[in-house]
Write a protein that holds these residues in place. Sequence first.
Motif, PDB file in Angstrom:
ATOM      1  N   ARG A  65      61.265  43.529  46.075  1.00  0.00           N
ATOM      2  CA  ARG A  65      60.124  44.424  46.293  1.00  0.00           C
ATOM      3  C   ARG A  65      60.409  45.828  45.778  1.00  0.00           C
ATOM      4  O   ARG A  65      59.511  46.484  45.259  1.00  0.00           O
TER       5      ARG A  65
ATOM      6  N   ASN B  11      59.418  46.025  42.313  1.00  0.00           N
ATOM      7  CA  ASN B  11      58.002  45.683  42.099  1.00  0.00           C
ATOM      8  C   ASN B  11      57.775  44.194  41.879  1.00  0.00           C
ATOM      9  O   ASN B  11      56.877  43.804  41.122  1.00  0.00           O
TER      10      ASN B  11
ATOM     11  N   GLN C 227      56.898  40.946  44.086  1.00  0.00           N
ATOM     12  CA  GLN C 227      56.500  40.505  45.416  1.00  0.00           C
ATOM     13  C   GLN C 227      57.220  39.211  45.765  1.00  0.00           C
ATOM     14  O   GLN C 227      56.975  38.172  45.158  1.00  0.00           O
TER      15      GLN C 227
ATOM     16  N   ARG D 142      59.121  36.921  49.111  1.00  0.00           N
ATOM     17  CA  ARG D 142      59.336  36.710  50.532  1.00  0.00           C
ATOM     18  C   ARG D 142      60.243  35.497  50.657  1.00  0.00           C
ATOM     19  O   ARG D 142      60.244  34.615  49.817  1.00  0.00           O
TER      20      ARG D 142
END
Length: 176
Positions: free
Chosen positions: A153, A156, A158, A160
């Motif tokens: 993150r 930049n 994304q 998880r």
Amino acid sequence: MEQKKPILGSSTACVLILNRETSTVHTANIGDSGFMVVREGEIVHKSEEQQHYFNTPFQLSLPPPGHGPNVLSDSPESADTMSFPVQEGDVILIATDGVFDNVPEDLMLQVLRDVEGEHDPVKLQMTANTLALMARTLSLNSEFLSPFAISARRNNIQARGGKPDDITVVLATVTM
């Protein structure tokens, strides 16, 4: 005579040497494997990850013939080196990025605090196994905000979840 062929591949590397006479540790680390030294529940020394760019660690490598200029390849001289004093009972953790990318430092410290000053090799092995299992479990958890995901993150990207990867743990305590 057999035709010898070069072995191709790459690897990160982390080497630690304890000089008991001077109570000093000498280290060389290249890439995103690394080490940390814990004393009284706090990190007192830690390697820094070496990357060309996000998720592209420095690596010792032998590129395929003809691909040399097109392949990232780092030499042993690129390793970060350190020397520092250690004390009786310090915990030394050496691990691959599969551990550092998935287990937050605060969780590692909770586990490592329990073996400060420990001399029983069975307890040290059980603790190393605990860290490895924790890293594996978190690497497969798609909802966990892992250190790898946090770093992604910051770049930049994304992301998880954990990052399935090689997981190796070497654990020792300093005894003089």
